[in-house]
Design an enzyme around this catalytic site. Structure first.
Site, PDB file in Angstrom:
ATOM      1  N   GLU A 306      66.301  65.318 -20.261  1.00 33.32           N
ATOM      2  CA  GLU A 306      67.586  64.719 -20.680  1.00 33.32           C
ATOM      3  C   GLU A 306      67.461  63.924 -21.969  1.00 33.32           C
ATOM      4  OE1 GLU A 306      69.023  62.070 -17.658  1.00 33.32           O
ATOM      5  OE2 GLU A 306      69.099  63.596 -16.103  1.00 33.32           O
ATOM      6  N   GLY A 307      66.245  63.794 -22.489  1.00 29.96           N
ATOM      7  CA  GLY A 307      66.026  62.935 -23.644  1.00 29.96           C
ATOM      8  C   GLY A 307      65.516  61.553 -23.275  1.00 29.96           C
TER       9      GLY A 307
END
Lengths: 340, 340
Positions: A306-307
């Site tokens: 997701e970062g």
């Protein structure tokens, strides 16, 4: 990148009120930011923006993930609502979050913060043939280039990579296997958490996908289309686009690193614009980061994607720039040097 | 600490919209913050304050550092002026900086942000006898306790350790040698940067100090007085004081870790209140952190001290708390769980 600016930063760091080299890797980060910006001191890499590229994967049908495919859509909405872990972490470090549907299977509603750039409703099953057509792959790369350009045009000076897509560690493992020429059994990991039996199956799926498509590193675009995903292709464009715009990018974990391997094959100098935010618990992450000759800033057994790992590293990159911009020199502070 | 609150946090983390355990060490940080606060969710550990304890060392006369002793004073003023690297990094993460003269050799001017708590004008040369008298050591410990109490009273909810003192890696190495029962040649490092000849000499100095004073771990206060420094003693008080106030502390590098070994010997449960901000390039740092059974959040070859590594880790600790406070659960976000 500008080696003279890097050298100017290194030289300046010797004059800062600290023992030479005592900020370790942070000094390399500062010098790299200077080389990227082409000037010393480098601008503060603020504000930062996280781009979360979202897609689904036909290979999900092979049973490589314990999560239903619909979770991709649910998590996209969760990120947009600010409740996903990466949203929370981004808020904490003051980073904007852009969410891009580049290939989610389900239709997504019009929502603030969501960019509708769907190339197709998920990739095809890569164990049966290419995941994407060459044209789809090209379109997804363009999406990434566009997003980098838009985020920079909006004033962002540091970008971070994010991704969402149930089963996306499977194409990531395939890409890392192809581009580092490592056996599937070495690069394939447990992703979001699978047992031994599912892992053995996942390895065989990765092997089959590579074999069926005859994916090889010397045909990088064909390999990306064959065993990648829409998020991966978009990330390739994002990474190359950011480099073209002389904008630093913090890579998240194995999905970003696998895309970076492809992008580096297409344009080797682009690596000079990227930082490895962290090394994840996936075995392919460490392999890919090492192949890129990047040093991860964090190593905390993260395996969320997701970062999240990229976002956590943002303050480190910003701190490195701040030090060379604001730190006092021996001369300016009236501090004596070493006796020698 | 409150194990029920830790368990409540761990249980909640299973319900957050992420694969179980996928935030790795960050999940342990969140659970530890809950255990410290005695409640779930834990309060956000903000604002944060860095306490930089400053002192000089009689052992400097033995030629263990290439830097003149006057640099301690100059660096104190540099921190106060905001130009030191740790000042810059603290500004970047929004942390207040308190500077405490607990034993600098020179007199320091009245300056905003500087607390005058000088116990003596530097320690005695530990190769000739104890660095501090027992009474001086006790006073320095009290300074640390007072500073922790003051910073918490001012509303700070996360503390970080810093230190300034030319030659202070030498007493740190001696403390780590004594408290981990490791030979001086293993724990002694290059500090701010010394050559092979000076390193060999530094090792012999550490050996001599331990031998002359017969410093042993089973008499922790006597050992601290014998081969420690005023910053070390103050840090012992700071660490114990923070624990008594149920306030989390982020440890910087080898100076903090060596003091933490002493504090842990005096009060083993206090370790539950500390986070290892990083592991430094000094060999004693890794040894001490391992002995404390802490996992360093950063490993970036920093060897500056001043609290720089602790400050860099502050956003990670804050991020961990933010995740469990603000993250959506599967239920709240309408995200499906795993198929099983």
């Amino acid at each position: 990148v500008d080696e003279a600016a890097r050298a100017a930063c290194d030289e300046h760091q010797l004059r800062l009120t600290k023992p030479a080299g005592s900020l370790g890797e942070l000094e390399n980060v500062a010098a790299k930011l200077s080389a990227i910006a082409g000037t010393f001191p480098p601008p503060l890499p603020e504000p930062a923006a996280l781009a979360v590229f979202c897609g689904d994967h036909g290979v999900h049908a092979q049973g490589v993930s314990p999560w239903p495919q619909a979770v991709t859509t649910q998590m996209v909405l969760n990120v947009l609502a600010g409740g996903a872990m990466t949203s929370v972490l981004a808020r904490g470090v003051g980073a904007e979050v852009a969410v891009i549907d580049v290939g989610v299977a389900q239709d997504l509603p019009q929502t603030p913060g969501l960019m509708h750039r769907k190339v197709a409703a998920g990739t095809a099953d890569m164990t049966l043939g290419p995941a994407m057509t060459q044209e789809q792959c090209r379109q997804a790369i363009e999406v990434g280039i566009d997003v980098a350009r838009d985020l920079v045009a909006q004033g962002n000076r540091l970008l971070a990579t994010g991704d969402l897509g149930i089963a996306n560690t499977t194409p990531s493992a395939a890409l890392v296997a192809v581009f580092t020429q490592t056996p599937a059994r070495v690069v394939t990991g447990r992703g979001t958490g699978i047992d031994d039996a599912m892992l053995a199956h996942k390895i065989s799926v990765v092997e089959r996908a590579i074999e069926v498509n005859d994916a090889t590193a010397d045909q990088p675009l064909a390999a990306l289309a064959a065993v990648g995903g829409f998020e991966h292709a978009a990330l390739v464009g994002f990474l190359l686009g950011a480099a073209a715009l002389r904008t630093p990018v913090v890579l998240d974990g194995v999905i970003a690193a696998s895309a970076a391997l492809v992008a580096a094959r297409l344009s080797p100098p682009a690596v000079d614009y990227w930082f490895a935010g962290h090394v994840s618990a996936e075995p392919a992450s460490r392999l890919a980061v090492a192949d890129l000759e990047l040093r991860p800033l964090l190593d905390l057994d993260l395996r969320l994607g997701e970062g999240s790992g990229a976002v956590l590293a943002i303050p480190l990159v910003q701190g490195a720039a701040r030090v060379v911009r604001e730190g006092a020199t021996f001369e300016s502070a009236g501090v004596a040097g070493r006796d020698e």
